[in-house]
Design a protein around this motif. Structure first.
Motif, PDB file in Angstrom:
ATOM      1  N   TRP A  75       1.163  71.495  34.747  1.00 17.31           N
ATOM      2  CA  TRP A  75       2.322  72.128  35.367  1.00 17.31           C
ATOM      3  C   TRP A  75       3.583  71.498  34.796  1.00 17.31           C
ATOM      4  O   TRP A  75       3.660  70.272  34.620  1.00 17.31           O
ATOM      5  N   SER A  76       4.571  72.311  34.516  1.00 17.23           N
ATOM      6  CA  SER A  76       5.820  71.831  33.938  1.00 17.23           C
ATOM      7  C   SER A  76       6.971  72.654  34.491  1.00 17.23           C
ATOM      8  O   SER A  76       6.777  73.576  35.287  1.00 17.23           O
ATOM      9  N   GLU A  77       8.180  72.297  34.040  1.00 19.15           N
ATOM     10  CA  GLU A  77       9.349  73.074  34.439  1.00 19.15           C
ATOM     11  C   GLU A  77       9.229  74.507  33.923  1.00 19.15           C
ATOM     12  O   GLU A  77       8.595  74.773  32.899  1.00 19.15           O
ATOM     13  N   TYR A  78       9.878  75.420  34.636  1.00 23.99           N
ATOM     14  CA  TYR A  78       9.796  76.834  34.258  1.00 23.99           C
ATOM     15  C   TYR A  78      10.506  77.070  32.931  1.00 23.99           C
ATOM     16  O   TYR A  78      11.670  76.685  32.748  1.00 23.99           O
ATOM     17  N   PRO A 352       0.559  72.320  42.057  1.00 20.19           N
ATOM     18  CA  PRO A 352       1.382  71.115  41.834  1.00 20.19           C
ATOM     19  C   PRO A 352       1.811  70.462  43.146  1.00 20.19           C
ATOM     20  O   PRO A 352       2.479  71.085  43.973  1.00 20.19           O
ATOM     21  N   ARG A 368       7.351  75.108  39.654  1.00 21.89           N
ATOM     22  CA  ARG A 368       6.622  74.645  38.482  1.00 21.89           C
ATOM     23  C   ARG A 368       5.869  75.827  37.890  1.00 21.89           C
ATOM     24  O   ARG A 368       5.541  76.792  38.595  1.00 21.89           O
TER      25      ARG A 368
END
Length: 594
Positions: A75-78, A352, A368
């Protein structure tokens, strides 16, 4: 051992698991009030959820998949990795229907002649089996049983729908001949005894050949036939919704459900797939645990996959509540070119933790995104709202001005007491404003999720359901005269492009099923022409005095023309609307045109 949150609601042994009915369900808990929940209590709940999720995360770090590899979800920033699908499926009415079609024409595409004949055959068969059993007195109505036919069954259905429009306390009151319940319509259709014996013999399956291990054996063929007609007549558009509904039932039944936040808390649970305009396209009856007591694993995902057969791989978007939403469902549907948008529970796995555990101020949002473009966000309004979307970006969009009006969320402050007792202390009044912006996914969810609520709402108006001792008959009547009528109403509006309320649609349908003459089919009666007296004038505007033609003709017949010349009344008035505009006195005019 992993800890699980414990449900606070008392549930029957045949209901869903204790996680099925949380306070985060799409139907808001009716006993929850913002003014009664302090921020201190919210902090405690958040701490409990945080501890549970952290413990699950630690277990996940030490758990391996079946192939020995660790299960990791990145999971990461959009960054905008959404998959875009073009909608290529069918939608709308699928059968050629005239724009001048009547409600009964539309209804006959759903409850068609084959289905009516099936009900006739099974009802006659059940009546013969009942007579052969000889478990009745010699004075029972069944001793005079006459086999029914399709024309009579249609009239029986018409009467049932009419009884929903004109509700009375007891069935017998519709055939009363004295007092305030004196209604002529039912007696002109069929007798009370015939109606009651048809209602008791109504059947949808052959008891001698049905499987005793199948809990739906009494109703399964009817459901299959209706679903086939539902899918052949109409297709949902790009957006559709899946949710559950209850058919009220408080009798003994092994798969009876208890859902506290429904209007009817006890009943038979149906999983329904509906379009955004309220058309029920597919359904499934929930039959509870298996005979061995084992609960179905992955029920929510299995229900969505089963009901969506025929709609996948066409670029559609599914809206669901937090009972169905999961990371596994989103992944599975993305592989079949179908988006998923739904609310989330705080204890869902593979999501997340920094989003689920985040503490936000009102109006803030955190999100996320994974490598497949699945977005999980949390937004703070008066409560935390968690969403999963494979289609929408986690952006805030403006709402209408009407929604930003001030809203009172607590009671008024203490008012002066007029009694001798001292006033009780109450919390001071606090007013808040609705937020001017909301996440795009939440606005889309509120719009898409309304389809099944509309279907249930339209079905509840003028419902034909009554108390009975046979659960399958009550469910069958709900499907035949409730869900099917609402579907016919949706198709009728689409075909004719007219706005008509569901009650007016039912009234027209009843009139056509009962062969009642409609007001539009009556021949127009010639309007009665109004006659007027008027003074007869010459070219100079002077009144002309002549004998009354009516008096003159009457006296001529009685006494002769000589007497008529002397006795006929002289008058200035004439009737300008009669042929030849005869001279008339007022008495003769009133006598001629009374």
């Amino acid at each position: 051992m992993r800890r699980r949150p414990v449900a606070t609601d008392t549930m029957s042994s045949d209901s869903e698991s204790d996680l099925d009915f949380g306070t985060d369900d799409s139907n808001e808990d009716p006993v929850w009030h913002p003014e009664e929940n302090s921020s201190e209590e919210d902090e405690n709940v958040s701490d409990v959820i945080r501890d549970i999720l952290l413990e699950e995360e630690r277990e996940d770090m030490h758990s391996d998949d079946d192939d020995g590899t660790r299960s990791l979800h990145q999971w990461s920033e959009y960054v905008g990795r959404h998959k875009v699908f073009d909608f290529v499926g069918k939608k709308g009415v699928q059968i050629e229907i005239s724009t001048q079609a009547s409600p009964s024409d539309i209804y006959s595409h759903i409850v068609d002649e084959a289905l009516v004949q099936f009900i006739v055959d099974e009802t006659n068969r059940f009546a013969e089996q009942t007579i052969a059993a000889k478990r009745r007195s010699k004075h029972a109505r069944m001793n005079q049983w006459i086999p029914t036919d399709s024309a009579e069954i249609k009239k029986f259905f018409g009467l049932m729908i009419w009884m929903g429009l004109v509700p009375l306390g007891r069935m017998e009151e519709y055939w009363e001949t004295k007092g305030v319940y004196n209604m002529a319509l039912p007696r002109t259709i069929m007798s009370r005894n015939r109606f009651q014996v048809l209602l008791s013999m109504l059947h949808f399956e052959n008891n001698e050949t049905s499987s005793q291990t199948n809990r739906l054996r009494k109703i399964e063929k009817l459901i299959d036939h209706l679903q086939t007609n539902f899918k052949a007549l109409f297709y949902p558009g790009e957006d559709f919704v899946i949710d559950e509904t209850l058919v009220p039932w408080r009798g003994r039944l092994v798969f009876r459900q208890y859902i506290p936040n429904k209007t009817h808390r006890y009943g038979v649970k149906l999983f329904k797939l509906c379009s955004t305009d309220g058309y029920t396209w597919a359904l499934r009856v929930y039959t509870g645990k298996s005979a061995t007591g084992e609960r179905e694993v992955g029920l929510a995902k299995n229900v969505c996959t089963e009901l969506c057969q025929g709609l996948l791989n066409e670029g559609r978007c599914l809206f669901v509540d937090n009972f169905y939403t999961s990371y596994e469902l989103a992944q599975s549907f993305l592989q079949q070119r179908t988006h998923v948008v739904g609310t989330l529970r705080a204890n869902k796995r593979n999501l997340p933790k920094e989003v689920l555990l985040a503490k936000l101020k009102r109006g803030e949002v955190i999100s996320r995104e994974d490598n497949d473009g699945i977005v999980v966000l949390k937004w703070k309004d008066t409560r935390d709202v968690r969403m999963l979307s494979t289609k929408h970006a986690p952006v805030l969009v403006p709402t209408s001005n009407r929604r930003s009006a001030p809203v009172r969320i607590q009671e008024d402050s203490a008012q002066p007491s007029t009694s001798s007792n001292p006033p009780q202390a109450t919390r001071p009044r606090r007013t808040t404003h609705r937020l001017p912006t909301k996440p795009e996914a939440i606005l889309a969810y509120n719009k898409g999720k309304a389809g099944i609520d509309l279907s249930d709402q339209m079905g509840s108006y003028a419902t034909t359901l009554r108390k009975g001792v046979k659960w399958y008959r009550k469910l069958g009547i709900e499907l035949l005269l409730g869900t099917s009528v609402v579907n016919a109403w949706v198709v009728y509006k689409n075909v004719t492009q007219t706005k008509i309320c569901i009650r007016k649609f039912r009234e027209k349908l009843v009139g056509e099923l009962l062969n009642m003459p409609s007001s539009s089919s009556r021949p127009e009666q010639p309007r009665t022409k109004h006659h007027h007296l008027k003074d007869r004038l010459n070219d100079s505007g002077i009144k002309i005095r002549r004998k009354c033609s009516v008096c003159y003709n009457r006296i001529t017949k009685e006494k002769g023309r000589v007497c008529a010349r002397k006795e006929a009344r002289q008058t200035y008035t004439f009737c300008e609307d009669c042929p030849e505009q005869p001279q008339m006195c007022r008495d003769c005019f009133n006598q001629q045109h009374k």
